[in-house]
Design a protein around this motif. Sequence first.
Motif, mmCIF file in Angstrom:
data_model
loop_
_atom_site.group_PDB
_atom_site.id
_atom_site.type_symbol
_atom_site.label_atom_id
_atom_site.label_comp_id
_atom_site.label_asym_id
_atom_site.label_seq_id
_atom_site.Cartn_x
_atom_site.Cartn_y
_atom_site.Cartn_z
ATOM 1 N N ILE A 39 73.136 -33.985 6.635
ATOM 2 C CA ILE A 39 73.855 -35.078 7.548
ATOM 3 C C ILE A 39 74.289 -34.062 8.291
ATOM 4 O O ILE A 39 74.731 -34.584 9.801
ATOM 5 N N TYR A 42 72.787 -34.326 11.849
ATOM 6 C CA TYR A 42 73.201 -35.570 12.794
ATOM 7 C C TYR A 42 74.255 -35.333 13.780
ATOM 8 O O TYR A 42 74.612 -36.117 14.568
ATOM 9 N N HIS A 43 75.192 -34.179 13.324
ATOM 10 C CA HIS A 43 76.022 -33.776 14.198
ATOM 11 C C HIS A 43 75.777 -32.933 15.542
ATOM 12 O O HIS A 43 76.535 -32.754 16.268
ATOM 13 N N GLU A 51 71.226 -40.592 18.399
ATOM 14 C CA GLU A 51 72.125 -41.674 17.899
ATOM 15 C C GLU A 51 72.637 -42.656 19.049
ATOM 16 O O GLU A 51 72.940 -43.775 18.957
ATOM 17 N N ASN A 106 82.189 -36.179 21.098
ATOM 18 C CA ASN A 106 82.244 -35.935 19.726
ATOM 19 C C ASN A 106 81.184 -34.895 19.161
ATOM 20 O O ASN A 106 81.300 -33.902 18.873
ATOM 21 N N VAL A 107 79.953 -35.184 19.820
ATOM 22 C CA VAL A 107 78.841 -34.430 19.336
ATOM 23 C C VAL A 107 78.598 -33.088 20.441
ATOM 24 O O VAL A 107 78.140 -32.349 20.125
ATOM 25 N N GLY A 110 81.747 -29.514 20.557
ATOM 26 C CA GLY A 110 81.876 -28.405 19.518
ATOM 27 C C GLY A 110 82.071 -29.182 18.019
ATOM 28 O O GLY A 110 80.977 -29.410 17.312
ATOM 29 N N ASN A 111 83.073 -29.529 17.595
ATOM 30 C CA ASN A 111 83.480 -30.312 16.145
ATOM 31 C C ASN A 111 83.963 -31.751 16.514
ATOM 32 O O ASN A 111 84.407 -32.220 15.686
#
Lengths: 111, 156
Positions: A39, A42-43, A51, A106-107, A110-111
């Motif tokens: 997962i 996915y980030h 996405e 969000n993506v 960074g985090n």
Amino acid sequence: MWSWVLHRITGFLIFFFLLVHILDTALVRVSPEAYDAVIGTYHTPIMGLGEAGLVAAILFHAFNGLRIVLVDFWSKGPRYQKLMLWIAVGLALVLLAGFLPFHLMNVFGGN
Amino acid sequence: MTVIADPKAPRAPRPGPGRRVTRTNLESAGWVFMRVSGVVLVVLVLGHLLTNLVTNGGVNAIDFAFVAGKWSSPVWQVWALLLLWLAMIHGANGLRTIINDYAEKTVTRLWLKSLVAVAFTLVVVLGTLVIFTFDPCPVDSSGALMTGVPSFCTAP
């Protein structure tokens, strides 16, 4: 006509994502580490763009699908089918516009 | 002869070389199913996207602990199970329609639809087993909690 083609293309793409998505989610039954490793991909920014495209495809397919239901089951549906197409596209675009800034920050942030 | 592309989806395929006229009750039940499941799926999918991609910190916040937290509620377990079954049947049936419309040869149609049927069965069985046997607090062979479990898990 193009809405009919696009409904098929988006449906086709969503189905193949669904197959992958169920398989990656099944990793929760292997171990938390295995699931978190997969997962984690996915980030990443590249998957993040995918996405965004997936959400766009789902929103079009969802609202155009509701339009198809109205055309088929509502007595005035066929008369308003063109108008309903623009409403469906409009709703999809508005929701996408609300989602994209948050998701892309969000993506890509960074985090 | 010029063939003009026309929307064929809701109707049974025209009888042609190797094509059956399918005007059975099953085919019309499938037509109704696509619409009914479609409406339900709009709610299920948008709710899924809202909770997983928006309201809980977005896609980056998804990890094992997030899934375990979500599936500690029976509502989200049933949500996942309904999503799995309805989306897979809706999607597989949609793909069947596409194959029937574009694959010209009977053999090709048969192969492609068999492939869809196999993928459908494997994925639905696997997904259902995962939802029913999911353990939010798994332990390793030594009996200790695995790393990455949610904070509500207590050492056995």
